[in-house]
Write an enzyme that holds these catalytic residues in place. Structure first.
Site: not given
Length: 342
Positions: A21, A54, A158, A214, A298, A307
């Protein structure tokens, strides 16, 4: 890396995936995008998600360029795109049929996506939000058509409602066709109702798999906004994406966002107790949900990718006691209503 079956299928996806995105084709320069995707692939990520909308199609272009740059074997990758909102061509004249979930746009839109990606097929294609102007039967038939043509292997949705997903399955069952395998909803410590309550009956009944997006709630759960300011260099400070710009404009006045930041601050001692970052705590918490097939993350730097991937090995630290401690902080666990029979 951990790999999970995608819903009721034999397809294995990495429990951490990389989404496009804001990662490819717009927010992040091309070489950094390549670096992020390579870091993800080298760490065991096999699932990469994008969409026709996107960065007006540039996300798909950059993803395809990256695959070719590193010579990744197609059988080692799970690639998804999403169809509904059109791409760059949709802003040009006579674009009435360049959006939506009509048979015409699903077929033409996916063909255009494959051309931008430089691929013969995608593994997954999603209906990127519902199209309530198009009959469900037309949409179901069209997605089955692209599967029959070998241009996609599975289709899903989605941000559809549970009723819309169930309706798609009713139509598919009636016609002897394939129903939606997976759904891509927002899911994180601050947004839980759809995944934990609304979709509850779909997991067992239809074998619904989830590829959630998210996980850090626009970065709020990373802790970077815990000072109630927007740091320089953060996504909220620099992204030109319309949605991100809208969030930035209401940052100082949105009371719900302030409450969410306050909740995030209360989670800091839990992450510190476990010896992990807030981001890893938030992602590990999602991984604990057995209905999640993959967490779409993301990143704008390879360090962020690593991470996020590290969260996989920390999930076991979230014992029942720690999970209960988290629940007492967020205080938002959905309550399932008891079934009533008449």
């Amino acid at each position: 890396m951990e790999y999970r079956l995608l819903g009721r299928s034999g397809l294995k996806v990495s429990v951490i995936s990389l989404g496009g995105w804001l990662t490819y084709g717009g927010h992040v320069e091309k070489q950094k995008t390549f670096d992020c995707m390579k870091a993800a692939f080298d760490a065991g990520v096999n699932f990469f998600d994008t969409a026709e909308a996107y960065a007006s199609g540039k996300s798909e272009v950059v993803m395809g360029e990256c695959i070719r740059k590193y010579g990744w074997a197609r059988n080692e990758l799970v690639i998804s795109t999403k169809i509904n909102w059109g791409a760059a061509f949709a802003s040009k004249g006579h674009a009435e049929n360049s959006v939506g979930l009509s048979r015409k746009h699903i077929i033409e839109g996916l063909n255009a996506s494959l051309k931008r990606l430089g691929l013969d097929y995608v593994d997954l294609v999603y209906a990127h939000r519902p199209d309530r102007l198009t009959p469900m039967e037309e949409t179901v038939r069209a997605f089955n058509h692209v599967i029959d043509q070998g241009k996609a292997f599975y289709w899903g949705t989605s941000e559809w409602s549970a009723e819309e997903i169930a309706d798609a399955w009713r139509v598919a069952d009636r016609l002897g066709l394939i129903g939606p395998l997976m759904e891509q909803p927002q899911y994180n410590l601050l947004v839980r109702n759809k995944v934990e309550k609304e979709f509850h009956d779909l997991y067992a009944k239809h074998g619904l798999g989830l590829t959630t997006f998210s996980p850090l709630k626009m970065g709020l759960l990373s802790g970077k906004y815990n000072g109630f300011t927007i740091p320089e260099g953060s996504r909220l400070s620099s992204s030109s994406d319309p949605f991100t710009k809208a969030v930035r404009e209401k940052f100082d006045t949105d009371e719900e966002m302030k409450d969410q930041i306050s909740t995030t601050k209360k989670l800091e001692p839990v992450a510190k107790e476990l010896g992990i970052t807030l981001s890893q705590l938030a992602i590990a918490w999602i991984i604990k949900n057995p209905n999640i097939s993959s967490v779409i993350t993301g990143a704008s730097r390879p360090e962020q990718v690593l991470e996020n991937v590290e969260a996989v090995k920390h999930a076991d630290k979230l014992t029942p006691e720690i999970m209960e401690k988290i629940e007492k902080i967020v205080e938002n666990k959905p309550v399932l209503e008891p079934r009533r029979f008449t």
